[in-house]
Design a protein around this motif. Structure first.
Motif, mmCIF file in Angstrom:
data_model
loop_
_atom_site.group_PDB
_atom_site.id
_atom_site.type_symbol
_atom_site.label_atom_id
_atom_site.label_comp_id
_atom_site.label_asym_id
_atom_site.label_seq_id
_atom_site.Cartn_x
_atom_site.Cartn_y
_atom_site.Cartn_z
ATOM 1 N N ASP A 61 3.143 11.023 -8.282
ATOM 2 C CA ASP A 61 2.775 10.096 -9.400
ATOM 3 C C ASP A 61 1.643 9.269 -9.007
ATOM 4 O OD1 ASP A 61 3.136 8.461 -11.376
ATOM 5 O OD2 ASP A 61 4.892 7.623 -10.892
ATOM 6 N N PRO A 62 0.634 9.395 -9.681
ATOM 7 C CA PRO A 62 -0.515 8.593 -9.327
ATOM 8 C C PRO A 62 -0.384 7.020 -9.462
ATOM 9 C CG PRO A 62 -1.143 10.139 -11.154
ATOM 10 C CD PRO A 62 0.359 10.193 -11.224
ATOM 11 N N SER A 63 0.718 6.602 -10.033
ATOM 12 C CA SER A 63 1.037 5.149 -10.363
ATOM 13 C C SER A 63 1.708 4.725 -8.858
ATOM 14 C CB SER A 63 1.996 4.948 -11.320
ATOM 15 O OG SER A 63 1.255 5.285 -12.772
ATOM 16 N N ASP A 64 2.358 5.633 -8.501
ATOM 17 C CA ASP A 64 3.152 5.282 -6.819
ATOM 18 C C ASP A 64 3.036 6.602 -6.191
ATOM 19 O OD1 ASP A 64 4.490 4.650 -5.006
ATOM 20 O OD2 ASP A 64 6.319 3.676 -6.138
ATOM 21 N N ILE A 65 2.368 6.905 -5.278
ATOM 22 C CA ILE A 65 2.279 8.228 -4.547
ATOM 23 C C ILE A 65 3.360 8.601 -3.862
ATOM 24 C CG2 ILE A 65 -0.476 8.384 -4.795
ATOM 25 C CD1 ILE A 65 -0.357 7.729 -1.994
ATOM 26 N N SER A 66 4.172 7.228 -3.531
ATOM 27 C CA SER A 66 5.286 7.861 -2.676
ATOM 28 C C SER A 66 6.472 8.562 -3.412
ATOM 29 C CB SER A 66 5.695 6.274 -2.062
ATOM 30 O OG SER A 66 6.462 5.576 -3.229
ATOM 31 N N ARG A 67 6.274 8.658 -4.718
ATOM 32 C CA ARG A 67 7.280 9.393 -5.404
ATOM 33 C C ARG A 67 6.724 10.779 -5.829
ATOM 34 N NH1 ARG A 67 9.443 9.891 -10.874
ATOM 35 N NH2 ARG A 67 7.675 9.139 -11.905
ATOM 36 N N MET A 97 0.801 -1.129 -0.224
ATOM 37 C CA MET A 97 0.089 0.143 0.029
ATOM 38 C C MET A 97 0.898 1.242 -0.007
ATOM 39 S SD MET A 97 -3.002 1.158 2.849
ATOM 40 C CE MET A 97 -3.792 -0.274 2.794
ATOM 41 N N PRO A 98 0.883 1.983 -0.959
ATOM 42 C CA PRO A 98 1.819 3.080 -1.248
ATOM 43 C C PRO A 98 1.312 4.285 -0.411
ATOM 44 C CG PRO A 98 1.786 2.327 -3.546
ATOM 45 C CD PRO A 98 0.644 1.554 -2.409
ATOM 46 N N ARG A 99 2.223 4.862 0.410
ATOM 47 C CA ARG A 99 1.859 6.065 1.172
ATOM 48 C C ARG A 99 2.743 7.054 0.931
ATOM 49 N NH1 ARG A 99 -0.675 4.223 6.075
ATOM 50 N NH2 ARG A 99 -1.053 1.880 5.782
ATOM 51 N N PHE A 100 2.142 8.389 1.286
ATOM 52 C CA PHE A 100 3.027 9.741 1.201
ATOM 53 C C PHE A 100 2.783 10.552 2.310
ATOM 54 C CE2 PHE A 100 3.153 14.080 0.194
ATOM 55 C CZ PHE A 100 4.566 14.268 -0.318
ATOM 56 N N ARG A 101 3.839 10.847 3.020
ATOM 57 C CA ARG A 101 3.799 11.795 4.040
ATOM 58 C C ARG A 101 5.217 12.814 4.117
ATOM 59 N NH1 ARG A 101 4.232 7.442 7.741
ATOM 60 N NH2 ARG A 101 2.452 7.587 8.247
ATOM 61 N N ALA A 102 5.232 14.018 4.055
ATOM 62 C CA ALA A 102 6.401 14.895 3.946
ATOM 63 C C ALA A 102 6.725 15.316 5.508
ATOM 64 C CB ALA A 102 6.112 16.144 3.052
ATOM 65 N N PRO A 103 7.980 14.969 5.834
ATOM 66 C CA PRO A 103 8.326 15.637 7.146
ATOM 67 C C PRO A 103 7.988 17.185 7.224
ATOM 68 C CG PRO A 103 9.932 14.157 6.281
ATOM 69 C CD PRO A 103 9.196 14.373 5.194
ATOM 70 N N GLY A 104 7.100 17.530 8.566
ATOM 71 C CA GLY A 104 6.943 18.866 8.752
ATOM 72 C C GLY A 104 5.626 19.431 8.171
ATOM 73 N N TRP A 105 4.908 18.597 7.341
ATOM 74 C CA TRP A 105 3.525 19.062 6.815
ATOM 75 C C TRP A 105 2.524 18.416 7.290
ATOM 76 C CZ3 TRP A 105 4.856 23.553 4.423
ATOM 77 C CH2 TRP A 105 6.121 23.828 3.755
ATOM 78 N N TRP A 106 1.390 18.841 7.170
ATOM 79 C CA TRP A 106 0.173 18.317 7.638
ATOM 80 C C TRP A 106 -1.117 18.519 6.983
ATOM 81 C CZ3 TRP A 106 1.241 15.074 11.748
ATOM 82 C CH2 TRP A 106 2.265 15.347 12.463
ATOM 83 N N ASN A 107 -1.921 18.022 7.265
ATOM 84 C CA ASN A 107 -3.273 18.161 6.589
ATOM 85 C C ASN A 107 -3.516 17.962 5.185
ATOM 86 O OD1 ASN A 107 -3.420 19.973 9.203
ATOM 87 N ND2 ASN A 107 -5.398 19.350 8.950
ATOM 88 N N TYR A 108 -3.087 16.766 4.701
ATOM 89 C CA TYR A 108 -3.226 16.453 3.272
ATOM 90 C C TYR A 108 -4.761 16.042 2.834
ATOM 91 C CZ TYR A 108 1.510 15.388 4.559
ATOM 92 O OH TYR A 108 3.044 15.470 4.868
ATOM 93 N N THR A 109 -5.416 17.039 2.929
ATOM 94 C CA THR A 109 -7.082 17.050 3.205
ATOM 95 C C THR A 109 -7.528 17.202 1.719
ATOM 96 O OG1 THR A 109 -7.124 19.282 3.944
ATOM 97 C CG2 THR A 109 -7.326 17.295 5.311
ATOM 98 N N LEU A 110 -6.876 17.541 0.572
ATOM 99 C CA LEU A 110 -7.461 18.110 -0.509
ATOM 100 C C LEU A 110 -6.725 17.452 -1.738
ATOM 101 C CD1 LEU A 110 -9.231 19.919 -2.305
ATOM 102 C CD2 LEU A 110 -7.627 21.618 -2.243
ATOM 103 N N LEU A 111 -7.530 16.515 -2.622
ATOM 104 C CA LEU A 111 -6.710 15.588 -3.376
ATOM 105 C C LEU A 111 -7.412 16.179 -5.016
ATOM 106 C CD1 LEU A 111 -6.926 12.297 -1.962
ATOM 107 C CD2 LEU A 111 -5.130 13.743 -1.703
ATOM 108 N N ARG A 112 -6.689 16.314 -5.880
ATOM 109 C CA ARG A 112 -7.015 16.763 -7.211
ATOM 110 C C ARG A 112 -6.299 16.010 -8.151
ATOM 111 N NH1 ARG A 112 -11.468 18.438 -9.743
ATOM 112 N NH2 ARG A 112 -10.985 19.379 -12.018
ATOM 113 N N LEU A 113 -7.112 14.888 -8.907
ATOM 114 C CA LEU A 113 -6.506 14.132 -10.071
ATOM 115 C C LEU A 113 -6.455 14.630 -11.218
ATOM 116 C CD1 LEU A 113 -5.172 11.319 -10.396
ATOM 117 C CD2 LEU A 113 -7.464 10.398 -10.980
ATOM 118 N N GLU A 114 -5.338 14.892 -11.834
ATOM 119 C CA GLU A 114 -5.330 15.102 -13.376
ATOM 120 C C GLU A 114 -5.094 14.082 -14.347
ATOM 121 O OE1 GLU A 114 -6.860 17.891 -14.377
ATOM 122 O OE2 GLU A 114 -6.949 18.977 -12.608
ATOM 123 N N ASP A 115 -5.883 13.243 -14.870
ATOM 124 C CA ASP A 115 -5.505 12.001 -15.595
ATOM 125 C C ASP A 115 -4.620 12.337 -16.754
ATOM 126 O OD1 ASP A 115 -6.211 9.859 -13.862
ATOM 127 O OD2 ASP A 115 -8.495 9.653 -14.427
#
Length: 820
Positions: free
Chosen positions: A36-42, A1-19
């Motif tokens: 990257d939608p294929s692997d959001i950890s990147r 299950m790919p995950r994304f978090r950036a140290p020091g940043w919070w509230n990833y509450t707005l997602l906008r996908l541009e296919d």
């Protein structure tokens, strides 16, 4: 299950996908990320940092907002403006701003910020929705710092100028906006209709005479070509109309009014558009969440129906029964209007516009029954996918996020929903704040306070057998007879003739020879026989994991069916909380081989096997322990410390005696005042209100002590008077000077109704002199601002008055102190 978090940043509450760009944009607190939608950890590019300046944050704090949670720039809007730019808005420390972001270099020009008033909320916790249509922003939010002026606004106008809603409570009354949608009703319309923007929100109802404080769900709409009126409704919406969204169980007289979110399922033919809404209610302390579905045809029918009106003499709402002006108020400009000389809303007559201004609410309601109802769970977000199954029917699959960080996946079958699975998303419980589906990557993206997750739309490999695959009723999955595996239908490379899928369970209900009831499916991972030993007279507990929440347990003891008792009855029973077979007071008859099956639709899945042995007593193994050498040192320390304590106590007594002798030789020692604290017994029963009469013939309410506790059990400290009813009293004390009995209930009603200084008022009653030494709950005493009864005569009263008069003239009297 790919995950994304950036140290020091919070509230990833707005997602906008541009296919088309193959980018997942994430709006967080003071930053925007491109993943990257294929692997959001990147990350595809370095993040755009958009922080509110320090001076703006200081201004925010000076206005009473929190520098820990509120005085930041929360990204609340992020959409494509054109092929090269995004348009984004943030709260900007309670001074909302908007700007353009270059997608090629992924840069932001912080020097060219636009005023975000009406486009973005001031408060990051307030509701907001918006969308860009033909380079025009349609937004709905609260328009002031205090959140007192709601507005539905059109801005960025190149084709049209800025438009907004009328600031009237009949239009918007304390709304909480949750979603908006464009429905292109002009496509293929024989009437030459206009496209419409729909807004979804909850607001305080005005039309309900029985309960004007009730919050209800609403849907409102405006026409894209609306440009306002010439004299009436200048630069205001002439097509604004709203109606109530009803999600209810009429036979049980239950209605769900709190709208949380709405997901719009658009189709190539707009007539097939559907809205799915999450509603929430509380029954006592239990959360209840439901999902209701509304067809666009049903919503349109409501807006084409009768109007409601506020009748001025009675100030009551009712159905409008008079003549409706022509052209019809609130309607878009159609071919009929153009043929009659009305080419835009600027040419509409004042009679139509005045009627539209005074009658924004429709009489009829958009009705729906819950597709899914769940108790004890708080739904927060929703996304819907349309899946074509093997039978060529289109099924709706719901992805539902909860307040505790779970994801439910359900399929709509007819008029109800079947929950396929539940997935725990986060290590620590937190709400699901956003959900987005990508058909290109066949993934679901989840936004939360701490991270972003990527999940597949379905995981068919988890079903290990043909019945398990079919019983899941997952439209993404089918059983491959050739490969003997459960596969994704849209990812299957071979012929579909080898695939089996049965969403309606016809194969089971018809008794197909392939799955004739009952069918037992052995489970290789649970085929190990486990040995269990239990002592006679103790409880035997054997765990059994069911394959689904719809399954029922069944047990075999020595290959014979074990009859289970119902919940709460004596005897062998299956405890669903423990997920185990419980046999109390086990004896020799309970020894043997146990096999657990999880049974669903006549199919049995073997889950556990146990060999149970019952013994007379548990073996006891005793070990000799060598003497502990450290014990001698322990006793030496104890004796030493004890001697030191005795020595210190003797010194303290000697010094105290010397101090008393020294004081006695000087001035006469003043008596020390002592304060006695007496316990107040507060009842444990839940809060109730019992009418009672207080002194002065004023109506009060008598509260139980349950209202004085916080939820964690600690006692609330509430300033003001504790009023005691004059008619209640405890038995008089027979010992002079004994403390009065504390009341078992305290009243905090009308705590500001007295002119005294906030002390407890103890009113004197004329019940006799025997209460002078100590009254009951409503008995004698005097507090600040109190007075003695005229008919109360006793030596105690006279001595008391003399004492109070002397204290009132003493130069060192403390006005903040009161004693009797």
């Amino acid at each position: 299950m790919p995950r994304f978090r950036a140290p020091g940043w919070w509230n990833y509450t707005l997602l906008r996908l541009e296919d088309h760009d193959r980018v997942l944009y994430v709006g967080a607190r003071e930053a925007i990320f491109a993943l990257d939608p294929s692997d959001i950890s990147r990350q595809l590019r370095a993040p755009v940092e958009w922080q509110a300046p320090p001076e703006k944050k200081r201004e925010c704090v000076s206005k009473g907002k929190s520098n820990q949670t509120e005085c930041f720039n929360y990204i609340r809007f992020l959409q494509s403006y054109n092929q090269t730019h995004l348009y984004s808005c943030g709260t900007y420390a309670f001074q909302p701003k908007c700007t353009y972001i270059n997608t090629e270099g992924f840069t932001l020009n912080s020097a060219a910020l636009e005023d975000g008033k009406g486009k973005c909320p001031y408060d990051p916790a307030k509701g907001h929705t918006g969308l860009i249509v033909d380079k025009e922003l349609y937004s709905a939010t609260l328009n002031t710092f205090l959140g007192t002026e709601p507005v539905i606004l059109r801005s960025l106008g190149q084709q049209h100028y800025t438009m907004k809603s009328e600031h009237l409570p009949t239009w918007l009354n304390e709304p909480d906006f949750v979603a908006s949608a464009l429905v292109e009703e002009s496509r293929g319309s024989p009437e030459g209709d206009d496209d419409k923007i729909y807004f979804f929100f909850s607001e305080r109802a005005q039309e309900l005479d029985c309960d004007s404080e009730l919050t209800v769900a609403r849907v409102a709409r405006i026409c894209k070509g609306d440009v306002g009126g010439t004299r009436t409704l200048q630069k205001k919406w002439t097509t604004f109309q709203k109606a109530r969204l009803m999600c209810s169980l009429p036979e049980r007289h239950v209605t769900f009014n709190n709208l949380r979110t709405v997901y719009t399922v658009s189709q190539p033919d707009w007539r097939n558009t559907a809205f799915y809404g999450i509603f929430h209610a509380q029954w006592g302390d239990v959360d209840v969440s439901v999902v209701c579905q509304y067809r666009i045809a049903d919503v349109r029918k409501v807006f084409e129906g009768a109007y409601k009106e506020l009748r001025e003499p009675s100030q009551r709402w009712g159905r409008y029964t008079g003549a409706v002006p022509s052209p019809r108020p609130g309607a878009c400009i159609t071919r009929w209007h153009r043929e009659n000389g009305y080419n835009s809303s600027l040419q509409l007559p004042d009679a139509t516009l005045s009627f539209a201004k005074k009658h924004p609410l429709m009489e009829e309601q958009a009705q729906a029954r819950p597709l899914l109802l769940t108790k004890g769970i708080n739904f927060t977000q929703l996304a819907v996918d349309q899946v074509i199954a093997l039978d060529q029917r289109v099924y709706s699959v719901l992805f539902i996020g909860t307040a505790h960080g779970w994801l439910q996946r359900a399929v709509i079958l007819g008029s109800e929903a079947h929950v396929i699975e539940e997935i725990q998303l986060f290590e620590s419980p937190q709400p699901v704040d956003s959900l987005t589906i990508s058909h290109l990557t066949k993934s679901l993206y989840v936004g939360s306070r701490t991270e972003v997750l990527q999940l597949p739309l379905a995981n068919c490999s988890r079903y290990q057998s043909s019945p398990d695959c079919l019983l899941s009723r997952d439209p993404y999955c089918a059983w491959d007879n050739e490969g003997r595996t459960c596969v994704r239908v849209d990812q299957h490379r071979g012929s579909t003739s080898t695939l089996i899928q049965d969403l309606l369970l016809d194969r089971f209900s018809r008794g197909n020879a392939k799955f004739e009831k009952p069918v037992s499916i052995p489970s290789p991972e649970h085929s190990v026989l486990r040995n269990v030993t239990v002592v006679v007279g103790s409880d035997l507990v054997l765990p059994c994991q069911l394959v689904s929440n719809l399954a029922q347990p069944s047990w075999l003891l020595n290959e014979r069916e074990l009859v289970l008792s119902p919940e709460g009855a004596v005897g062998a029973r299956f405890d669903r909380a423990l997920r185990a077979l419980v046999i109390p007071d086990a004896g020799p008859m309970q020894a043997g081989r146990y096999t657990c099956y999880s049974e669903e639709q006549g199919v049995r899945f073997q889950t556990e096997r146990f060999q149970v042995t019952v013994v007379a007593s548990a073996p006891v193994v005793m070990k000799a322990r060598a003497p502990d050498a450290s014990m001698g040192l322990f006793w030496v320390l104890v004796i030493t410390l004890g001697a030191a304590c005795l020595l210190l106590m003797g010194v303290a007594l000697y010094l105290r005696r010397r101090l008393k002798l020294a004081l006695g030789k000087g001035a006469e020692m003043k008596p020390l005042e002592s304060t006695l604290v007496y316990p107040i017994t507060l009842p444990k029963e839940p809060p109730t209100f019992v009418p009672s009469k207080m002194s002065g013939d004023e109506d009060r309410f008598w509260e139980t002590g349950g209202n004085y506790y916080y939820s964690d059990g600690s006692l609330k400290i509430v300033p003001g008077h504790a009023l005691c009813p004059g008619g209640s009293s405890a038995p008089p004390s027979t010992i002079p000077g004994q403390p009065i009995h504390s009341p078992s209930r305290l009243s905090l009603t009308n705590i500001r109704g007295s002119g005294s200084n906030g002390y407890i008022r103890l009113n004197m009653s004329a019940a006799g002199e025997e209460r002078a030494g100590g009254g009951g709950a409503g008995g004698g005493g005097l507090g600040a601002g109190g007075s003695l009864g005229n008919d109360y005569t006793s030596p105690f009263k006279e001595e008391l008055l003399r004492t109070l008069q002397q204290r009132s003239v003493l130069p060192d009297a403390n006005p903040e102190e009161s004693s009797v």
